[in-house]
Motif scaffolding. Structure first.
Motif, short mmCIF file in Angstrom:
data_model
loop_
_atom_site.label_atom_id
_atom_site.label_comp_id
_atom_site.label_asym_id
_atom_site.label_seq_id
_atom_site.Cartn_x
_atom_site.Cartn_y
_atom_site.Cartn_z
N GLY A 164 -8.20 15.17 -16.24
CA GLY A 164 -9.29 14.30 -15.41
C GLY A 164 -8.97 13.10 -14.85
N ALA A 165 -7.78 12.62 -15.19
CA ALA A 165 -7.38 11.11 -14.80
C ALA A 165 -6.13 11.19 -14.25
CB ALA A 165 -7.23 10.17 -16.05
N VAL A 166 -5.75 10.40 -13.21
CA VAL A 166 -4.52 10.28 -12.55
C VAL A 166 -3.35 9.87 -13.66
CG1 VAL A 166 -3.31 8.89 -11.07
CG2 VAL A 166 -5.78 9.23 -10.50
N SER A 167 -2.17 11.17 -13.27
CA SER A 167 -1.36 10.81 -14.45
C SER A 167 0.05 10.42 -13.44
CB SER A 167 -1.05 12.27 -14.96
OG SER A 167 -0.80 13.17 -14.32
N GLY A 168 -0.02 10.51 -12.16
CA GLY A 168 1.36 10.15 -11.38
C GLY A 168 0.89 10.07 -10.06
N ILE A 169 1.79 9.43 -9.29
CA ILE A 169 1.57 9.34 -7.69
C ILE A 169 3.20 9.20 -7.21
CG2 ILE A 169 1.18 7.81 -5.76
CD1 ILE A 169 -1.17 6.61 -7.78
N ILE A 170 3.38 10.15 -6.32
CA ILE A 170 4.86 10.47 -5.93
C ILE A 170 4.52 10.03 -4.14
CG2 ILE A 170 5.40 12.31 -7.62
CD1 ILE A 170 4.93 14.32 -5.12
N ASP A 171 5.88 10.14 -3.47
CA ASP A 171 6.04 10.14 -2.23
C ASP A 171 5.66 8.67 -1.65
OD1 ASP A 171 6.73 10.53 0.47
OD2 ASP A 171 5.15 12.20 0.69
N PHE A 172 6.49 7.94 -1.95
CA PHE A 172 6.39 6.28 -1.46
C PHE A 172 7.08 6.07 -0.34
CE2 PHE A 172 4.79 6.12 -5.83
CZ PHE A 172 4.00 5.17 -5.86
N TYR A 173 7.60 7.15 0.43
CA TYR A 173 8.39 6.98 1.71
C TYR A 173 7.76 6.08 2.68
CZ TYR A 173 10.93 8.09 5.88
OH TYR A 173 12.05 7.88 7.04
N PHE A 174 6.31 6.40 2.96
CA PHE A 174 5.65 5.16 3.77
C PHE A 174 5.15 4.04 3.18
CE2 PHE A 174 5.48 9.57 5.68
CZ PHE A 174 6.22 9.41 6.95
N ALA A 175 5.37 3.79 2.09
CA ALA A 175 4.79 2.46 1.37
C ALA A 175 5.30 1.35 2.29
CB ALA A 175 5.10 2.43 -0.18
N CYS A 176 4.07 0.33 2.33
CA CYS A 176 4.60 -0.93 3.26
C CYS A 176 3.59 -1.94 2.82
CB CYS A 176 4.33 -0.43 4.57
SG CYS A 176 2.82 0.22 5.10
N ILE B 183 0.72 -1.13 0.07
CA ILE B 183 0.05 -0.01 -0.15
C ILE B 183 0.76 1.31 0.18
CG2 ILE B 183 -1.68 -1.22 1.27
CD1 ILE B 183 -1.37 0.55 3.68
N HIS B 184 0.29 2.45 -0.48
CA HIS B 184 1.08 3.72 -0.53
C HIS B 184 1.06 4.06 0.94
CE1 HIS B 184 1.88 7.92 -1.24
NE2 HIS B 184 2.27 7.49 -2.27
N ALA B 185 0.03 3.95 1.56
CA ALA B 185 -0.18 4.75 2.96
C ALA B 185 0.18 6.10 3.31
CB ALA B 185 0.97 3.71 4.03
N ASP B 186 0.06 6.80 2.23
CA ASP B 186 0.10 8.26 2.21
C ASP B 186 -0.46 9.09 1.38
OD1 ASP B 186 0.91 10.76 3.65
OD2 ASP B 186 2.73 10.80 2.76
N LEU B 187 -1.59 8.31 0.60
CA LEU B 187 -2.16 8.75 -0.59
C LEU B 187 -2.94 10.01 -0.41
CD1 LEU B 187 -1.61 7.89 -3.61
CD2 LEU B 187 -3.74 6.53 -3.35
N PHE B 188 -2.34 11.03 -0.23
CA PHE B 188 -2.85 12.39 -0.11
C PHE B 188 -3.25 13.10 -1.25
CE2 PHE B 188 -2.41 11.44 4.30
CZ PHE B 188 -3.22 12.28 4.97
N PRO B 189 -3.87 14.25 -1.38
CA PRO B 189 -4.07 14.92 -2.51
C PRO B 189 -2.81 15.74 -3.23
CG PRO B 189 -5.98 15.36 -1.47
CD PRO B 189 -4.97 14.48 -0.37
N ASP B 190 -1.97 16.01 -2.36
CA ASP B 190 -0.65 16.69 -2.70
C ASP B 190 0.43 15.47 -3.26
OD1 ASP B 190 -0.04 15.69 -0.29
OD2 ASP B 190 0.94 17.42 0.56
N ASN B 191 0.04 14.06 -3.00
CA ASN B 191 0.97 13.02 -3.76
C ASN B 191 0.33 12.53 -4.95
OD1 ASN B 191 2.69 13.25 -1.56
ND2 ASN B 191 1.70 11.87 -0.49
N VAL B 192 -0.78 12.96 -5.37
CA VAL B 192 -1.36 12.59 -6.72
C VAL B 192 -1.45 13.79 -7.86
CG1 VAL B 192 -3.52 11.44 -7.77
CG2 VAL B 192 -2.81 10.98 -5.53
N PHE B 193 -1.07 13.37 -9.10
CA PHE B 193 -1.21 14.34 -10.21
C PHE B 193 -2.33 13.88 -11.02
CE2 PHE B 193 3.11 14.47 -8.68
CZ PHE B 193 3.41 15.93 -8.37
N PHE B 194 -3.04 14.86 -11.59
CA PHE B 194 -4.11 14.45 -12.52
C PHE B 194 -3.68 15.28 -14.03
CE2 PHE B 194 -5.90 14.15 -8.41
CZ PHE B 194 -6.93 12.85 -8.70
N LEU B 195 -4.35 14.91 -14.90
CA LEU B 195 -4.03 15.36 -16.41
C LEU B 195 -5.40 14.98 -17.12
CD1 LEU B 195 -2.27 16.91 -18.29
CD2 LEU B 195 -1.45 14.76 -19.23
#
Length: 191
Positions: free
Chosen positions: A71-83, A57-69
């Motif tokens: 109207g669709a998700v185009s990227g996800i960042i910040d996997f520091y807490f992934a587990c 799981i990502h475990a930190d999937l906040f709006p500032d960690n998701v990019f849209f283009l």
């Protein structure tokens, strides 16, 4: 299969609260007692190991960690807490991050849309749906506690942007109240 335990899972919450016990009430009077009471409800209700599907799981999937283009998700960042943890716990984290407004009010329509989007890829089991209320309360607790820890333990002048732990208090209160209502048959959680 790689496994990375969730260092900020339920087992860490009592210690986090203990490390904030001395200064926690300076953030808000009575906060420590309220968090003690919440932990006393959440931890015994937490799903037993193996009771729900687990995976990465990502475990930190906040709006500032998701990019849209467009109207669709185009990227996800910040996997520091992934587990490796309960898959539905990631949904619960998202419910807290994406389905409350700036005043801490729950948006049931947004919650239903988030779950419907998730289920268009991976349907939740009945057991996962039943566990969502405690998972959501636990997710609110986790972010409140880590923010509280940073709030009371970050030295003055540190190059850290602290986030207000009290942003998560209305979320925690909502989940606790909704769970109490649901157990009395008065209402459901809205998801």
């Amino acid at each position: 299969d790689a496994v990375r335990p969730n260092a900020l899972g339920p087992g860490s919450w009592p210690g986090l609260l203990d490390s904030c016990r001395r200064d926690g009430d300076s953030v808000q009077p009575g906060l420590v007692a309220e968090l003690d009471a919440a932990l006393a409800e959440i931890l015994p209700a937490w799903p037993a190991p193996g009771a729900l599907p687990r995976g990465q799981i990502h475990a930190d999937l906040f709006p500032d960690n998701v990019f849209f283009l467009d109207g669709a998700v185009s990227g996800i960042i910040d996997f520091y807490f992934a587990c490796t943890d309960i898959l539905a716990y990631d949904v619960a984290i998202c419910l807290n991050a994406w389905c409350f407004d700036a005043q801490g009010r729950f948006d049931a329509a947004r919650s239903r849309a988030l779950i419907a989007g998730y289920e268009s890829v991976r349907p939740l089991s009945e057991a996962e749906r039943a566990a969502l209320p405690v998972l959501a309360a636990g997710a609110a607790m986790r972010f409140l506690l880590t923010r509280l820890y940073d709030w009371v333990n970050t030295p003055a002048g540190a190059m850290v942007t602290r986030k207000d732990p009290l942003d998560y208090l209305p979320r925690l209160r909502f989940h606790r109240a909704a769970s109490a209502d649901a157990s009395s048959g008065a209402a459901d959680h809205g998801f």
